[in-house]
Design an enzyme around this catalytic site. Structure first.
Site, PDB file in Angstrom:
ATOM      1  N   SER A   1      40.264  37.372  31.368  1.00  0.00           N
ATOM      2  CA  SER A   1      41.018  36.646  32.396  1.00  0.00           C
ATOM      3  C   SER A   1      42.340  36.096  31.873  1.00  0.00           C
ATOM      4  O   SER A   1      43.216  35.775  32.673  1.00  0.00           O
ATOM      5  CB  SER A   1      40.181  35.489  32.948  1.00  0.00           C
ATOM      6  OG  SER A   1      39.054  35.999  33.604  1.00  0.00           O
TER       7      SER A   1
ATOM      8  N   GLU B   1      42.279  29.466  42.386  1.00  0.00           N
ATOM      9  CA  GLU B   1      41.291  30.330  41.737  1.00  0.00           C
ATOM     10  C   GLU B   1      39.850  29.939  42.089  1.00  0.00           C
ATOM     11  O   GLU B   1      39.437  28.798  41.871  1.00  0.00           O
ATOM     12  CB  GLU B   1      41.427  30.255  40.202  1.00  0.00           C
ATOM     13  CG  GLU B   1      40.475  31.244  39.524  1.00  0.00           C
ATOM     14  CD  GLU B   1      40.127  30.935  38.069  1.00  0.00           C
ATOM     15  OE1 GLU B   1      40.314  29.792  37.642  1.00  0.00           O
ATOM     16  OE2 GLU B   1      39.657  31.856  37.391  1.00  0.00           O
TER      17      GLU B   1
END
Ligand SMILES: *[C@@H]1O[C@H](CO)[C@@H](O)[C@H](O)[C@H]1NC(C)=O
Ligand SMILES: *[C@@H]1O[C@H](CO)[C@@H](O)[C@H](O)[C@H]1NC(C)=O
Ligand SMILES: *[C@@H]1O[C@H](CO)[C@@H](O)[C@H](O)[C@H]1NC(C)=O
Ligand SMILES: *[C@@H]1O[C@H](CO)[C@@H](O)[C@H](O)[C@H]1NC(C)=O
Ligand SMILES: *[C@@H]1O[C@H](CO)[C@@H](O)[C@H](O)[C@H]1NC(C)=O
Ligand SMILES: *[C@@H]1O[C@H](CO)[C@@H](O)[C@H](O)[C@H]1NC(C)=O
Ligand SMILES: *[C@@H]1O[C@H](CO)[C@@H](O)[C@H](O)[C@H]1NC(C)=O
Ligand SMILES: *[C@@H]1O[C@H](CO)[C@@H](O)[C@H](O)[C@H]1NC(C)=O
Length: 664
Positions: A222, A439
């Site tokens: 990520s 997110e």
């Protein structure tokens, strides 16, 4: 002799900790390394650093007895023009020579035998340069009397007129099309195969697919995927806003300017950062942090407030909205925290003029006209399923954000954080607009833990947040001027293959009999996740009303540790599928040797793992991930493209390309 060798190799395999394919330095083609490397694309006017490294391996398979070349040269040429020295080209002073050495393992055998290769390095870094004129450039590092490393760079030629006032980038961490399909199945009603309602993201007019490969490995993490989405530059696993170099300092790697930094620098707009993870986690961090080590959490929190402090870099006056978990990086060690330089970051944000809120009630009522820090838990925030269904799991967590050791029982959801952020950002920046990243972090975290119910709950909460953002923007009259993207940073190999009769599975005596509880094709039947067809918690908010029906999903991922499969919701909190064996004192015998957790899914059947035994979780996968787009420039996001194009699309829409240098 043969047997002895085999035995040594077998013993060695038991203590593996590294990966399969080792590299001296990712994206470095020979002994001359040049970052940004070949094939890098740039936004016109985007700041970046250049790092040159010349390597001299002292031993190992690449060993040479050449001296370390400290007289390497560097040139840059715009296509069609003569090459000139890098310093002259960018109008800066020739940087100082730096030297260091580093060690690396050439392969698993070298690691097992602890025989690292030693490499001497001569290097230079050119700080904060930019390319303004669109077109092709050739950068050349010449070293070792005639060897060359060539990088072809492209400054993209794009529209410079701004088309969107705002951009909201929703990132479902680890979210794939397969997961969206599964979430739709459990939360939306269908009649004879036809859905009566759809996900909010399903309603977006444009759908594309982005390819997530990192620069030097085909599976991304990520950190480097977020760097790609925010800067248009692919990098190495664990790197945030930099190309990874080999120097000892994790903070001096060559930086690339992110969309948040460019947007503030060029337009002075407001920037919001929201995550359900600890806020220093990779996806939020990559907007402001520049380090090759995503675990520098304290310094990352500092970067949200101060930007990059140690090198001349993009001006930064602090994120305007910062919401998430990770309180331990805000309070100091007197409360058990791990804040940067042991400072009190709550106090530092307050001194910088921020409102600081710690729970949902305070979030709701906090003023819209002030920069706001909202930190709601220690570590990652609780999952939707625990916040909304199995709420007892909020107790005894000792995760209160003030460091008092209490429980964070009044946490906002992603929806509450998103709509409040829009109120604040649009109030703070009525003319220049805002960039907001939201997110849904725990889709990924719960996929890692093989806790699919929690992952799908997070995904449905993301979709609910998208819907609420659309409603909020509509109410503010800003929908038409806002580009909304919903995408992911990578996938997990998840899918649904049928259903499971959990009553039969729980009563069956043997593992082989338990497997007969799985219904495929015709026996998969219909989703049972609603009580009498009731799928909503209020108008338009779609979540299952029953998380523990008799017939559940037969779902799973493609790579896993040893675990027991029972296909039932984990009512006691997030799942731990695999753990090390314990000794008589209850201490782990070997942290790198994981087995099916005896306390997890006791009624389930044993599935032996496919991953190395050091892994106690699932891993990311190769799949392309979807990009849903709605608003100005939506047409830029259709088709199949590199993850870098998400950055270039957003940058074009916000009019961030600067095709002439400010002072000439
Ligand atoms: C390289 O040299 C170092 C230092 O002498 C040594 O520790 C290492 O094992 C050597 N590596 C190889 C691959 O020979
Ligand atoms: C480059 O050439 C010079 C002169 O021939 C020689 O002394 C030197 O060792 C060479 N350096 C490398 C790195 O090949
Ligand atoms: C910045 O420089 C200071 C002083 O040299 C150092 O203590 C600090 O660790 C550096 N911070 C980063 C993020 O590099
Ligand atoms: C830690 O923070 C608290 C609260 O701001 C403060 O009272 C204390 O002095 C700080 N301790 C250290 C070691 O800085
Ligand atoms: C923030 O703005 C919203 C309108 O979007 C409004 O309903 C709300 O009352 C405002 N909150 C405060 C504290 O002013
Ligand atoms: C929080 O998230 C990080 C990153 O995914 C993970 O490494 C960590 O284990 C999580 N914390 C807990 C307590 O699960
Ligand atoms: C639908 O489910 C929710 C959550 O379980 C519940 O609060 C609500 O009362 C249910 N509505 C109906 C009509 O059953
Ligand atoms: C299968 O999993 C069980 C439980 O983790 C473990 O004891 C056993 O060694 C595994 N078998 C293989 C072949 O890995």
């Amino acid at each position: 002799m043969k047997y002895a060798l085999f035995a040594a190799a077998a013993a060695a395999f038991l203590r593996l900790v590294g990966a399969q394919t080792y590299q001296r330095l990712g994206a470095c083609p020979g002994f001359g390394c040049l970052f940004p490397p070949d094939q890098a694309d740039f936004l016109a006017g985007q700041y970046f650093d250049i790092r040159l490294e010349v390597h001299q391996p002292v031993n190992g398979s690449e060993a040479t007895d050449l001296p370390l070349d400290e007289d390497f040269t560097f040139t840059v040429a715009k296509a069609g023009s003569a090459a000139v020295s890098g310093a002259e080209f960018f109008g800066i002073e020739e940087p100082e020579l730096e030297t260091w050495d580093f060690n690396w393992y050439e392969d698993l055998f070298a690691e097992d035998d602890d025989t690292p290769t030693l490499v001497n390095v001569a290097s230079k870094a050119y700080r904060r340069v930019a390319l303004y004129e669109p077109g092709e450039y050739v950068a050349t590092l010449s070293y070792n009397n005639g060897s060359k490393t060539i990088a072809n760079w492209l400054v993209r030629d794009m529209e410079t007129t701004r088309k969107a006032k705002n951009v909201i980038l929703f990132i479902g961490d680890g979210m794939t099309t397969n997961m969206i399909t599964a979430a739709r199945l459990i939360a939306h009603k269908q009649v004879n195969g036809k859905y009566m309602t759809k996900m909010m993201m399903d309603k977006f007019p444009v759908l594309g697919h982005q390819m997530t490969h990192s620069i030097d490995s085909f599976i991304t993490d990520s950190a480097n995927s977020a760097t790609t989405l925010y800067s248009g530059h692919k990098t190495t696993v664990n790197a945030l806003g930099v190309y990874a170099d080999s120097s000892p300092d994790e903070f001096d790697d060559p930086k690339v300017e992110t969309i948040a930094e460019i947007f503030k620098r060029i337009w002075g707009g407001a920037v919001g950062i929201i995550s359900t993870a600890y806020i220093a986690d990779a996806t939020p961090a990559a907007l402001t942090a520049h380090t090759r080590d995503r675990y520098q959490s304290g310094a990352i929190v500092d970067s949200f407030l101060h930007g990059n402090v140690n090198y001349t870099w993009s001006p930064w006056d602090g994120a305007d909205v910062l919401f998430g978990g990770g309180a331990e990086y805000f309070f100091n060690s007197s409360l058990g925290g791990e804040s940067y330089n042991d400072l009190d970051y709550y106090a530092l944000f307050e001194e910088a003029g921020y409102s600081v809120v710690y729970d949902n009630s305070a979030l709701e009522t906090t003023p819209n006209d002030t920069k706001t820090l909202g930190i709601f838990t220690v570590d990652n925030m609780s999952k939707w399923l625990d916040r909304n269904v199995y709420t007892d799991n909020l107790l005894d967590q000792e995760n209160a954000p003030d460091g008092s050791g209490g429980d964070a029982v009044d946490q906002p959801g992603l929806r509450e954080m998103t709509t409040k952020a829009i109120d604040i950002l649009s109030t703070l920046s009525p003319d220049e607009g805002f960039f907001l990243m939201v997110e849904a972090a725990s889709i990924d975290k719960m996929m890692h833990a093989l806790d699919y119910d929690r992952a799908l709950g997070e995904l449905l909460e993301l979709d609910d947040s998208v819907k609420s953002a659309v409603d909020k923007l509509t109410a503010l009259g800003s929908l038409e001027e806002t580009l909304i993207l919903v995408t992911a940073d990578h996938g997990h190999g998840f899918d649904v293959m049928g259903s499971v009769d959990t009553m039969y599975l729980n009563r069956a005596a043997t593992d082989r009999q338990k497997r007969n509880a799985i219904g495929t094709y015709k026996e998969s039947g219909q989703s049972q996740y609603a009580i009498s067809g009731n799928l909503t918690y209020g108008p338009g908010h779609h979540f299952p009303s029953a998380w523990d029906p008799r017939y559940t999903l037969f779902d799973g991922v493609g790579a896993f540790p040893d675990f027991r499969a029972d296909y039932q919701v984990n009512k006691d909190g997030p799942r731990e599928p695999a753990t090390p064996l314990e000794d008589e004192e209850g201490e782990p015998i070997d942290e790198d040797d994981n087995y099916a957790n005896p306390e997890d899914s006791p009624n389930g059947y044993l599935v032996n793992g496919t991953l190395p035994v050091r892994d106690d979780q699932g891993v990311h996968s190769l799949t392309d991930v979807p990009v849903f787009a709605m608003g100005p420039c939506q047409e830029l996001f259709g088709g199949v493209y590199s993850a870098t194009d998400v950055f270039f699309g957003m940058a074009e829409c916000l009019g961030l390309a600067q095709t002439t240098a400010p002072d000439c």
